[in-house]
Scaffold this motif. Structure first.
Motif, short mmCIF file in Angstrom:
data_model
loop_
_atom_site.label_atom_id
_atom_site.label_comp_id
_atom_site.label_asym_id
_atom_site.label_seq_id
_atom_site.Cartn_x
_atom_site.Cartn_y
_atom_site.Cartn_z
N UNK A 186 0.81 -1.22 0.00
CA UNK A 186 0.00 0.00 0.00
C UNK A 186 0.85 1.27 0.00
N UNK A 187 2.11 1.19 0.45
CA UNK A 187 2.91 2.42 0.48
C UNK A 187 3.19 2.98 -0.91
N UNK A 188 3.00 2.17 -1.95
CA UNK A 188 3.20 2.67 -3.31
C UNK A 188 2.26 3.84 -3.62
N UNK A 189 1.09 3.86 -2.97
CA UNK A 189 0.11 4.91 -3.30
C UNK A 189 0.48 6.27 -2.73
N UNK A 190 1.51 6.31 -1.90
CA UNK A 190 1.99 7.61 -1.40
C UNK A 190 3.16 8.12 -2.25
N UNK A 191 3.45 7.43 -3.34
CA UNK A 191 4.56 7.84 -4.22
C UNK A 191 4.00 8.22 -5.59
N UNK A 228 -3.02 7.55 6.54
CA UNK A 228 -2.55 8.42 5.46
C UNK A 228 -2.41 7.64 4.16
N UNK A 229 -1.92 6.41 4.25
CA UNK A 229 -1.77 5.59 3.04
C UNK A 229 -3.14 5.27 2.43
N UNK A 230 -4.11 4.95 3.29
CA UNK A 230 -5.46 4.67 2.78
C UNK A 230 -6.08 5.93 2.17
N UNK A 231 -5.81 7.08 2.79
CA UNK A 231 -6.33 8.33 2.20
C UNK A 231 -5.76 8.53 0.80
N UNK A 232 -4.47 8.27 0.64
CA UNK A 232 -3.86 8.42 -0.69
C UNK A 232 -4.52 7.47 -1.69
N UNK A 265 -11.74 4.53 6.65
CA UNK A 265 -11.41 5.27 5.43
C UNK A 265 -12.58 5.22 4.43
N UNK A 266 -13.23 4.06 4.36
CA UNK A 266 -14.38 3.92 3.45
C UNK A 266 -15.48 4.91 3.83
#
Ligand SMILES: [Zn+2]
Length: 454
Positions: A186-191, A228-232, A265-266
């Motif tokens: 999931x950390x990919x979505x913050x990049x 934060x990662x889910x928000x991204x 987050x949903x």
């Protein structure tokens, strides 16, 4: 004593008389005059016309005068739905085994296999093999996750994989419906890569997905930046109108609580009814009041859960030289009791995450009922492999037997759910659009280009 051979009428209109259909597959009330037996099996006459179910009536209720086969009370199921698979990883176990059979070994072996072997030709061959197995076993639709982490210096893996996926989806249209989900830590979505991947997925008609663990890490513990990662992730999904399907808490560590974070987050992003979560194992080992609060939030967020019992049994609680003590599965009965939509699916197939399997949803069902104690009574269990996963995939006609729906059926030499459960049924008869699917599972030699000796 010789047995009569099954022969489907050659005509485009025919009837299957005295077919026993589990009520869970009807997608509504049973036709008038049809009574359910103790297992919830309803005895019906099914009239097929031009590949669709033209009429459902209680057995002997005056079916139209057309050629007919008498099923004599044997079961008729719809073709089933596998809402969580990994066709890109499948059938790689021989060349890149998982040395210990555990989760870290699976992750590392998959990285090695992907880096070494996953060009278009390799993906095409293994995905086609998996689809052919599924078709022969009576699978109508598959949602496959596709490894989409940022590629190494030599190749853009996501672009290669998604191109093959689009090709396979087109080639198999009308035989097995295919959906794709982008899978990455999931950390990919913050990049910046996260946005590029979301564009690739949107351009391919897929779903945004991921796994709630960091790149190179494991499930377990609390992921500090999870909100934060889910928000991204949700911002990328919303901007492209993409549904979300995540791998969540695939661990027996009670501290892993990503599912509750996903539910929050949903709700925070107004994405109710558009999120699916697979695994959710740690929910089963959390204190009851913690799990109950999460389950209530999951229900409120309209999150659909997919349990993957065979793979959970394989990976969870594994340690060399020690017998496992827990089954590894999500608390499915508690989720169902809270009104959460729960499907059962196959997950990995002959790869580092699960060494076995044949893309056979009936086989997964038979194992899953035993693992999850979805029996006594058995009558609700079939919904987990028919209408529920079909609804998750947005396929209202799949996984059910209903008037006007496709005549996509599995005919089983079993007269009760007990008899369905008791045998593996390689002798099942699969019908697609009213005609018999002649295909058998492909020989293993097809994976290596060798000639099968028979
Ligand atoms: Zn999976």
């Amino acid at each position: 004593m010789t047995q009569p051979r099954f022969a489907l009428p050659e005509t485009t209109a025919y009837a299957l008389r005295n077919a026993r259909v589990p009520r869970a597959f009807l997608g509504g009330p049973a036709p008038e005059g049809a009574e359910a037996d103790a297992d919830g099996g309803v005895l019906l006459d099914i009239t097929v016309e031009a590949g669709r179910i033209a009429r459902l009536a209680g057995a002997g209720g005056g079916a139209p005068d057309c050629p007919a086969v008498d099923l004599a009370g044997r079961h008729a199921w719809p073709r089933l739905v596998d809402a969580h698979a990994h066709l890109d990883k499948g059938h790689s176990v021989a060349r890149t085994p998982n040395p210990d059979g555990d989760f870290p070994g699976a992750r590392d072996a998959t990285t090695e296999d992907r880096t070494r072997h996953w060009d278009a030709e390799d993906l095409r061959r293994r995905m086609a093999f998996g689809l052919a197995c599924a078709e022969a076993h009576g699978v109508a639709a598959i949602r496959t996750h596709l490894d989409s982490q940022e590629g190494g210096p030599l190749r853009d893996q996501a672009a290669v994989t998604w191109a093959v996926f689009r090709e396979m989806r087109a080639a198999w249209a009308g035989r097995v419906v295919l959906q794709g989900v982008g899978l990455t830590p999931i950390d990919a979505y913050a990049t910046p890569y996260g946005a590029r991947l979301a564009d690739l997925i949107a351009g391919s008609g897929g779903l945004l997905g991921g796994v709630t663990r960091p790149t190179g890490g494991l499930h377990g513990g609390a992921l500090a930046e999870i909100d934060a990662l889910l928000d991204a992730l949700f911002r990328l999904a919303k901007a492209r109108d993409l549904d979300v399907d995540l791998h969540v808490d695939e661990t027996g560590d009670p501290a892993a609580a990503s599912l509750d974070a996903v539910a929050r987050a949903t709700l925070r992003h107004g994405y109710e009814g558009r999120v699916t979560c697979g695994h959710c194992c740690s929910l089963a080992v959390q204190p009851p009041e913690v799990a109950a609060a999460t389950i209530a939030r999951v229900a409120r967020a309209g999150i659909r859960i997919i349990t993957l019992p065979t793979v959970n049994m394989y990976l969870q609680d594994r340690a060399r030289g020690r017998t496992p003590r827990w089954r590894g599965t999500a608390p499915v009965q508690e989720l169902l009791a809270a009104g959460v939509a729960v499907a059962m699916a196959g997950d990995n197939c002959r790869d580092a995450f699960y060494a076995y399997g044949d893309h056979d949803v009936l086989d997964t069902f038979r194992a899953g009922v035993r693992i999850l104690h979805l029996d006594h009574p058995l009558d609700r269990a079939p919904a987990l492999v028919g209408p529920v996963p079909a609804a998750i995939m947005g396929l209202p006609e799949a996984g059910t037997i209903r008037t006007g729906g496709p005549a996509d059926l599995i005919l089983l030499p079993a007269r009760s759910l007990n008899e369905v459960m008791a045998r593996p049924h390689p002798d099942r008869i699969v019908l697609a659009r009213g005609r018999r699917v002649a295909a058998a599972p492909p020989p293993y030699e097809a994976l290596t280009g060798e000639v099968a000796p028979w």
